[in-house]
Scaffold this motif. Structure first.
Motif, PDB file in Angstrom:
ATOM      1  N   ALA A  13      27.688  -3.951   9.084  1.00  0.00           N
ATOM      2  CA  ALA A  13      26.396  -4.598   9.319  1.00  0.00           C
ATOM      3  C   ALA A  13      25.886  -4.429  10.750  1.00  0.00           C
ATOM      4  CB  ALA A  13      26.484  -6.087   8.986  1.00  0.00           C
ATOM      5  N   VAL A  14      26.770  -4.167  11.711  1.00  0.00           N
ATOM      6  CA  VAL A  14      26.348  -4.030  13.109  1.00  0.00           C
ATOM      7  C   VAL A  14      26.516  -2.605  13.631  1.00  0.00           C
ATOM      8  CG1 VAL A  14      26.737  -6.447  13.674  1.00  0.00           C
ATOM      9  CG2 VAL A  14      28.591  -4.780  13.994  1.00  0.00           C
ATOM     10  N   THR A  20      29.150   3.651  15.266  1.00  0.00           N
ATOM     11  CA  THR A  20      29.566   2.828  16.405  1.00  0.00           C
ATOM     12  C   THR A  20      28.751   1.539  16.401  1.00  0.00           C
ATOM     13  OG1 THR A  20      27.989   3.895  17.905  1.00  0.00           O
ATOM     14  CG2 THR A  20      30.194   4.863  17.774  1.00  0.00           C
ATOM     15  N   VAL A  21      29.197   0.545  17.184  1.00  0.00           N
ATOM     16  CA  VAL A  21      28.455  -0.714  17.245  1.00  0.00           C
ATOM     17  C   VAL A  21      27.077  -0.429  17.845  1.00  0.00           C
ATOM     18  CG1 VAL A  21      28.409  -3.071  18.121  1.00  0.00           C
ATOM     19  CG2 VAL A  21      30.589  -2.039  17.467  1.00  0.00           C
ATOM     20  N   HIS A  22      26.048  -0.908  17.186  1.00  0.00           N
ATOM     21  CA  HIS A  22      24.668  -0.648  17.575  1.00  0.00           C
ATOM     22  C   HIS A  22      24.367  -1.237  18.959  1.00  0.00           C
ATOM     23  CE1 HIS A  22      20.303  -0.467  17.367  1.00  0.00           C
ATOM     24  NE2 HIS A  22      20.443   0.308  16.310  1.00  0.00           N
ATOM     25  N   ALA A  23      23.598  -0.507  19.745  1.00  0.00           N
ATOM     26  CA  ALA A  23      23.257  -0.930  21.101  1.00  0.00           C
ATOM     27  C   ALA A  23      22.577  -2.295  21.127  1.00  0.00           C
ATOM     28  CB  ALA A  23      22.361   0.125  21.767  1.00  0.00           C
ATOM     29  N   ILE A  24      21.669  -2.536  20.212  1.00  0.00           N
ATOM     30  CA  ILE A  24      20.961  -3.818  20.212  1.00  0.00           C
ATOM     31  C   ILE A  24      21.885  -4.959  19.810  1.00  0.00           C
ATOM     32  CG2 ILE A  24      19.044  -5.127  19.211  1.00  0.00           C
ATOM     33  CD1 ILE A  24      18.303  -2.957  21.331  1.00  0.00           C
ATOM     34  N   ALA A  27      23.497  -5.800  22.979  1.00  0.00           N
ATOM     35  CA  ALA A  27      22.562  -6.513  23.859  1.00  0.00           C
ATOM     36  C   ALA A  27      22.453  -7.975  23.422  1.00  0.00           C
ATOM     37  CB  ALA A  27      21.192  -5.838  23.833  1.00  0.00           C
ATOM     38  N   ASN A  28      22.369  -8.208  22.116  1.00  0.00           N
ATOM     39  CA  ASN A  28      22.319  -9.580  21.608  1.00  0.00           C
ATOM     40  C   ASN A  28      23.588 -10.341  21.951  1.00  0.00           C
ATOM     41  OD1 ASN A  28      19.761  -9.311  20.493  1.00  0.00           O
ATOM     42  ND2 ASN A  28      20.528  -8.723  18.480  1.00  0.00           N
ATOM     43  N   LEU A  29      24.724  -9.686  21.857  1.00  0.00           N
ATOM     44  CA  LEU A  29      25.993 -10.315  22.212  1.00  0.00           C
ATOM     45  C   LEU A  29      26.013 -10.679  23.694  1.00  0.00           C
ATOM     46  CD1 LEU A  29      28.841 -11.240  21.426  1.00  0.00           C
ATOM     47  CD2 LEU A  29      29.609  -8.876  21.855  1.00  0.00           C
ATOM     48  N   GLY A  59      29.268   3.673  27.159  1.00  0.00           N
ATOM     49  CA  GLY A  59      30.103   4.446  26.246  1.00  0.00           C
ATOM     50  C   GLY A  59      29.910   3.962  24.822  1.00  0.00           C
ATOM     51  N   LYS A  60      30.484   4.681  23.878  1.00  0.00           N
ATOM     52  CA  LYS A  60      30.386   4.302  22.470  1.00  0.00           C
ATOM     53  C   LYS A  60      31.379   3.190  22.175  1.00  0.00           C
ATOM     54  CE  LYS A  60      29.235   8.952  20.942  1.00  0.00           C
ATOM     55  NZ  LYS A  60      29.748  10.117  20.206  1.00  0.00           N
ATOM     56  N   ALA A  61      30.937   2.199  21.432  1.00  0.00           N
ATOM     57  CA  ALA A  61      31.818   1.114  20.991  1.00  0.00           C
ATOM     58  C   ALA A  61      32.321   1.471  19.596  1.00  0.00           C
ATOM     59  CB  ALA A  61      31.076  -0.208  20.988  1.00  0.00           C
ATOM     60  N   GLU A  62      33.493   2.079  19.545  1.00  0.00           N
ATOM     61  CA  GLU A  62      34.041   2.560  18.279  1.00  0.00           C
ATOM     62  C   GLU A  62      35.080   1.611  17.682  1.00  0.00           C
ATOM     63  OE1 GLU A  62      33.702   7.283  18.599  1.00  0.00           O
ATOM     64  OE2 GLU A  62      35.085   6.438  20.082  1.00  0.00           O
TER      65      GLU A  62
END
Length: 111
Positions: A13-14, A20-24, A27-29, A59-62
């Motif tokens: 869902a994210v 990878t974890v979506h940039a937005i 940002a919300n986190l 970097g990418k949040a994998e």
């Protein structure tokens, strides 16, 4: 001054189109952790509202991620901008996001 952290599980869902974890989502986190840290750190006589955010995607949040915010010392009773730094790291400890969130902290209005 204080420090707060939140763990966030990577799930579909994210994630974005490359898995990878979506940039937005990150940002919300950042805003959630900074807001929580501000709320529990300021004196009861003060209030706050976010004023701005500068964010760098490093970097990418994998993997699952961890966000940590640090709230600096403030002057009670005086309106001021307070910059709350937030870092997001992955499970390997690599920093994938850094945000500086400016909170406007001011005395509560009295009736």
């Amino acid at each position: 001054p204080g420090r707060a952290a939140a763990h966030f599980r990577k799930r579909r869902a994210v994630c974005n189109h490359i898995g990878t974890v979506h940039a937005i989502a990150m940002a919300n986190l950042c805003e959630l952790v900074a807001g929580t840290m501000t709320e529990v750190s300021i004196p009861a006589s003060m209030r706050w509202i976010p004023r701005g955010m500068q964010i760098a995607y490093l970097g990418k949040a994998e993997t699952d991620i961890r966000a940590e915010a640090i709230f600096p010392a403030i002057d009670e009773g005086r309106a001021q901008d307070v910059v709350v730094p937030v870092d997001i790291t992955d499970q390997r400890g690599a920093r994938v996001v850094h945000a500086d969130i400016t909170m406007y902290v001011s005395p509560k209005k009295t009736n």
